[in-house]
Enzyme design. Sequence first.
Site, PDB file in Angstrom:
ATOM      1  N   ASN A 150     -10.732  -2.072 -39.712  1.00 13.99           N
ATOM      2  CA  ASN A 150     -11.265  -2.366 -37.904  1.00 13.99           C
ATOM      3  C   ASN A 150     -12.562  -3.088 -38.614  1.00 13.99           C
ATOM      4  O   ASN A 150     -13.014  -3.180 -39.075  1.00 13.99           O
ATOM      5  CB  ASN A 150     -11.072  -0.601 -37.664  1.00 13.99           C
ATOM      6  CG  ASN A 150      -9.606   0.046 -37.782  1.00 13.99           C
ATOM      7  OD1 ASN A 150      -9.174  -0.438 -37.239  1.00 13.99           O
ATOM      8  ND2 ASN A 150     -10.891   1.023 -37.650  1.00 13.99           N
TER       9      ASN A 150
ATOM     10  N   ARG B  96      -3.595   0.669 -38.976  1.00 16.29           N
ATOM     11  CA  ARG B  96      -4.279   0.480 -41.064  1.00 16.29           C
ATOM     12  C   ARG B  96      -2.874   0.827 -41.787  1.00 16.29           C
ATOM     13  O   ARG B  96      -2.610  -0.187 -42.563  1.00 16.29           O
ATOM     14  CB  ARG B  96      -5.751   0.975 -41.364  1.00 16.29           C
ATOM     15  CG  ARG B  96      -6.570  -0.230 -40.526  1.00 16.29           C
ATOM     16  CD  ARG B  96      -8.226   0.021 -40.410  1.00 16.29           C
ATOM     17  NE  ARG B  96      -8.413   1.454 -40.196  1.00 16.29           N
ATOM     18  CZ  ARG B  96      -9.149   2.758 -40.785  1.00 16.29           C
ATOM     19  NH1 ARG B  96     -10.280   2.007 -41.465  1.00 16.29           N
ATOM     20  NH2 ARG B  96      -8.813   4.053 -40.530  1.00 16.29           N
TER      21      ARG B  96
END
Length: 90
Positions: A37, A19
């Site tokens: 996620n 990320r």
Amino acid sequence: MKINKQIKINGKVQGVFFRKSTLEKAITLGINGWVRNESDGSVLVEMEGNPSAIAEMENWLGIGPPLAKVDFLEITEGNEKGHQQFLIIN
């Protein structure tokens, strides 16, 4: 002209700075949207930008950061939503 894509990245993509690395790459390319996620172990990205930047980001997502192992991408084209920045969301 901006385009919108949602991409689900499958593989070893959580716990490998995916990320954060996606955020940095998106900012570099001038792409807006978000990354998060998913509960199934994948990472989901929604991004908007010019077609060449989106294509470059799509290629990068197929590889990911050094510790990741991307198995495959699921790509969906969508309508522009007017994202103003790129965020990591939970």
